[in-house]
Design an enzyme around this catalytic site. Structure first.
Site, PDB file in Angstrom:
ATOM      1  N   PHE A  45       0.857  -1.182   0.000  1.00 22.29           N
ATOM      2  CA  PHE A  45       0.000   0.000   0.000  1.00 22.29           C
ATOM      3  C   PHE A  45       0.902   1.244   0.000  1.00 22.29           C
ATOM      4  O   PHE A  45       1.886   1.302   0.740  1.00 22.29           O
ATOM      5  CB  PHE A  45      -0.865  -0.028   1.258  1.00 22.29           C
ATOM      6  CG  PHE A  45      -1.933   1.017   1.289  1.00 22.29           C
ATOM      7  CD1 PHE A  45      -3.069   0.897   0.503  1.00 22.29           C
ATOM      8  CD2 PHE A  45      -1.806   2.127   2.112  1.00 22.29           C
ATOM      9  CE1 PHE A  45      -4.062   1.859   0.542  1.00 22.29           C
ATOM     10  CE2 PHE A  45      -2.803   3.096   2.162  1.00 22.29           C
ATOM     11  CZ  PHE A  45      -3.932   2.964   1.371  1.00 22.29           C
ATOM     12  N   ASP A  63       2.569  -5.975   7.751  1.00 17.41           N
ATOM     13  CA  ASP A  63       1.374  -5.142   7.825  1.00 17.41           C
ATOM     14  C   ASP A  63       0.161  -6.057   7.655  1.00 17.41           C
ATOM     15  O   ASP A  63       0.043  -6.774   6.651  1.00 17.41           O
ATOM     16  CB  ASP A  63       1.433  -4.081   6.719  1.00 17.41           C
ATOM     17  CG  ASP A  63       0.278  -3.096   6.801  1.00 17.41           C
ATOM     18  OD1 ASP A  63      -0.829  -3.516   7.214  1.00 17.41           O
ATOM     19  OD2 ASP A  63       0.462  -1.925   6.438  1.00 17.41           O
ATOM     20  N   TYR A 111     -10.243  -0.585  11.444  1.00 18.08           N
ATOM     21  CA  TYR A 111     -11.499  -0.148  10.822  1.00 18.08           C
ATOM     22  C   TYR A 111     -11.869  -0.958   9.592  1.00 18.08           C
ATOM     23  O   TYR A 111     -12.915  -0.747   9.022  1.00 18.08           O
ATOM     24  CB  TYR A 111     -11.424   1.351  10.456  1.00 18.08           C
ATOM     25  CG  TYR A 111     -10.197   1.750   9.645  1.00 18.08           C
ATOM     26  CD1 TYR A 111     -10.146   1.517   8.280  1.00 18.08           C
ATOM     27  CD2 TYR A 111      -9.093   2.329  10.262  1.00 18.08           C
ATOM     28  CE1 TYR A 111      -9.018   1.862   7.544  1.00 18.08           C
ATOM     29  CE2 TYR A 111      -7.968   2.686   9.540  1.00 18.08           C
ATOM     30  CZ  TYR A 111      -7.935   2.439   8.179  1.00 18.08           C
ATOM     31  OH  TYR A 111      -6.830   2.778   7.453  1.00 18.08           O
ATOM     32  N   LYS A 112     -10.996  -1.884   9.154  1.00 20.81           N
ATOM     33  CA  LYS A 112     -11.313  -2.719   7.986  1.00 20.81           C
ATOM     34  C   LYS A 112     -12.075  -3.957   8.468  1.00 20.81           C
ATOM     35  O   LYS A 112     -13.196  -3.817   8.946  1.00 20.81           O
ATOM     36  CB  LYS A 112     -10.035  -3.032   7.214  1.00 20.81           C
ATOM     37  CG  LYS A 112      -9.460  -1.764   6.539  1.00 20.81           C
ATOM     38  CD  LYS A 112      -8.113  -1.975   5.869  1.00 20.81           C
ATOM     39  CE  LYS A 112      -7.634  -0.671   5.234  1.00 20.81           C
ATOM     40  NZ  LYS A 112      -6.204  -0.653   4.949  1.00 20.81           N
ATOM     41  N   ARG A 139     -12.849  -4.551  -6.838  1.00 18.83           N
ATOM     42  CA  ARG A 139     -12.433  -5.321  -5.673  1.00 18.83           C
ATOM     43  C   ARG A 139     -13.648  -5.646  -4.803  1.00 18.83           C
ATOM     44  O   ARG A 139     -14.481  -4.764  -4.555  1.00 18.83           O
ATOM     45  CB  ARG A 139     -11.423  -4.476  -4.901  1.00 18.83           C
ATOM     46  CG  ARG A 139     -10.775  -5.158  -3.743  1.00 18.83           C
ATOM     47  CD  ARG A 139      -9.733  -4.245  -3.142  1.00 18.83           C
ATOM     48  NE  ARG A 139     -10.354  -3.211  -2.307  1.00 18.83           N
ATOM     49  CZ  ARG A 139      -9.726  -2.556  -1.338  1.00 18.83           C
ATOM     50  NH1 ARG A 139      -8.439  -2.792  -1.101  1.00 18.83           N
ATOM     51  NH2 ARG A 139     -10.337  -1.659  -0.628  1.00 18.83           N
TER      52      ARG A 139
HETATM   53  C1  LIG Z   1      -5.579   0.693   4.843  1.00 19.61           C
HETATM   54  C2  LIG Z   1      -4.097   0.635   4.852  1.00 19.61           C
HETATM   55  C3  LIG Z   1      -3.330   1.661   5.418  1.00 19.61           C
HETATM   56  C4  LIG Z   1      -3.985   2.906   5.956  1.00 19.61           C
HETATM   57  O1  LIG Z   1      -3.191   3.572   6.876  1.00 19.61           O
HETATM   58  P1  LIG Z   1      -3.847   4.664   7.849  1.00 19.61           P
HETATM   59  O2  LIG Z   1      -2.702   5.326   8.464  1.00 19.61           O
HETATM   60  O3  LIG Z   1      -4.735   3.918   8.803  1.00 19.61           O
HETATM   61  O4  LIG Z   1      -4.678   5.575   7.003  1.00 19.61           O
HETATM   62  C5  LIG Z   1      -1.955   1.503   5.461  1.00 19.61           C
HETATM   63  N1  LIG Z   1      -1.362   0.410   4.964  1.00 19.61           N
HETATM   64  C6  LIG Z   1      -2.071  -0.600   4.392  1.00 19.61           C
HETATM   65  C7  LIG Z   1      -1.379  -1.809   3.868  1.00 19.61           C
HETATM   66  C8  LIG Z   1      -3.457  -0.500   4.299  1.00 19.61           C
HETATM   67  O5  LIG Z   1      -4.159  -1.462   3.721  1.00 19.61           O
END
Ligand SMILES: *Cc1c(COP(=O)(O)O)cnc(C)c1O
Length: 397
Positions: A115, A186, A211-212, A358
């Site tokens: 990400f 992660d 939150y996911k 997705r």
């Molecule tokens: C959703 C997601 C994030 C989001 O990071 P925030 O700091 O919570 O906005 C970061 N890394 C990955 C791999 C994600 O899927």
């Protein structure tokens, strides 16, 4: 309490009428109990206890208490997980800690499926450190070969947010350790989606968001894991007062707190954690292996249904369920418009540039009926080309 079965869990969530929600991998839905729990935190705790809530309502211990409940879901030692901040910040902290624990090496290794925020945080960190530190990004399938004597830390997101490709945590962690690298996983798209065994795999650091799949609500805090063998050796890069050994001594110099608590930074998001507590009340009763089995059944149903009936959509996810997280993605050059048309019909998935549709599968509130209906609606939209209307091509942020 007995484990919950997936026929019962759906009733614990508020889902709007007429919606098939296949986007719980982006933002989980509202646990019905969260509204009352947050209201109680507002009225009875904030309202009536005022500042006394830090002790009387246990606000100060919430990050560790909820961390211990998340630990079970990710195969972590209960004392090794703490909540706070956002995932991006937790990635930064873990990377900084890993580099400092492996000082003879200068490379952060990651993959191009990661990400962007994780890569951006790594970039920012290496730029700030200077001294020859760098970020090396290779294709996901080349990670094992790219582990050489320069790699200080291998930073990977276990499940690719676009394709759903699942990295082999046990093997890659073992391989990284054989090559003298530390590991940072992660878990954004794996916590609450599949069984994870951080402790069994010997992972050094991990972080994720709540939150996911975990359904903690928009803005819910992140979590960070540090293997107990490392925790006492971490010198926090973000040395905030609540990571101090004795915050209320107000000493002018920093002394790291016990274990993972040193990776706390500042004041916790108390109201957000109240909502997350309601979500964890459900998770406490979920058997993760059973969840994984149900997720595979639903994902396979969707994947085979779409492949049979929508030949124009090209599978972007690995075909083998064992190599996928809990999502299925397809390529289509008009993916954006198709997703908008689907959403207009009540099937909510999401679009990821440049061309990915997705769909997330979350057995807590999605069953076989919803998956069948979603396939029917998608097949209809593709057959009648109803996606090809101006309102579905207009982009919003
Ligand atoms: C959703 C997601 C994030 C989001 O990071 P925030 O700091 O919570 O906005 C970061 N890394 C990955 C791999 C994600 O899927």
């Amino acid at each position: 309490l007995a484990p919950l079965d997936f026929a019962a869990t759906k009733a614990l969530f508020h889902l709007p009428e007429g919606v098939i929600y296949l986007d719980g991998n982006s933002l989980g839905p509202l646990p019905r109990a969260a509204a009352a729990r947050v209201d109680d935190c507002v009225q009875a705790e904030w309202g009536d206890m005022l500042i006394g809530g830090w002790n009387k309502a246990g606000w100060m211990d919430q990050p560790a208490r909820l961390g211990a409940r998340i630990a079970r879901l990710i195969g972590a030692e209960p004392e090794a997980v703490v909540l706070g901040d956002t995932l991006s910040i937790k990635i930064y902290q873990a990377l900084a800690a890993a580099l400092q624990l492996n000082p003879a090496r200068r490379v952060i290794l990651s993959d191009s499926g990661n990400f962007p925020s994780d890569l951006y945080m790594a970039e920012g960190l290496v730029n700030m450190l200077g001294q020859g530190y760098s970020l090396r990004v290779v294709p996901p399938e080349d990670i094992a070969d790219a582990l050489d004597e320069n790699v200080a830390v291998m930073m990977l997101t276990q499940v690719d947010y676009r394709t759903g490709r699942l990295h082999d945590m046990a093997n890659l962690t073992r391989h990284a350790h054989q090559k003298g690298a530390l590991t940072l996983w992660d878990l954004a798209h794996s916590a609450g989606a599949l069984p994870i065994d951080l402790s069994g795999c010997g992972v050094d650091f991990a972080a994720g968001c709540t939150y996911k799949y975990l359904n903690g609500g928009p803005g819910a805090p992140a979590f960070i894991y540090v293997a107990p063998r490392h925790a006492a050796h971490v010198a926090p890069a973000l040395s905030g007062w609540l990571g101090h050994a004795a915050p209320f001594d107000f000493s002018p110099t920093y002394q790291p707190g016990q274990g993972v608590s040193r990776l706390r930074v500042g004041t916790p998001a108390v109201l957000q954690m109240a909502a997350l507590e309601a979500a964890l009340d459900i998770w406490d009763r979920v058997d993760i292996s059973a969840l994984r089995a149900a997720s595979i059944t639903l994902s396979e149903m969707f994947l085979t249904g779409v492949q049979d009936r929508c030949p124009e959509l090209r599978l972007a996810s690995p075909r083998a369920a064992a190599h996928r997280g809990s999502q299925v993605s397809f390529h289509h050059p008009q993916g954006y418009a198709i997703m908008q048309a689907l959403i207009a019909k009540g099937v909510i998935g999401d679009f990821r540039a440049p061309d990915i549709l997705r769909f997330g599968f979350t057995p807590l509130y999605i069953g076989a009926d919803e998956v069948r209906w979603a396939v029917d609606i998608l097949a209809q939209i593709m057959a009648d080309r109803s996606w090809d209307q101006p309102q579905f091509h207009r982009r919003s942020s």
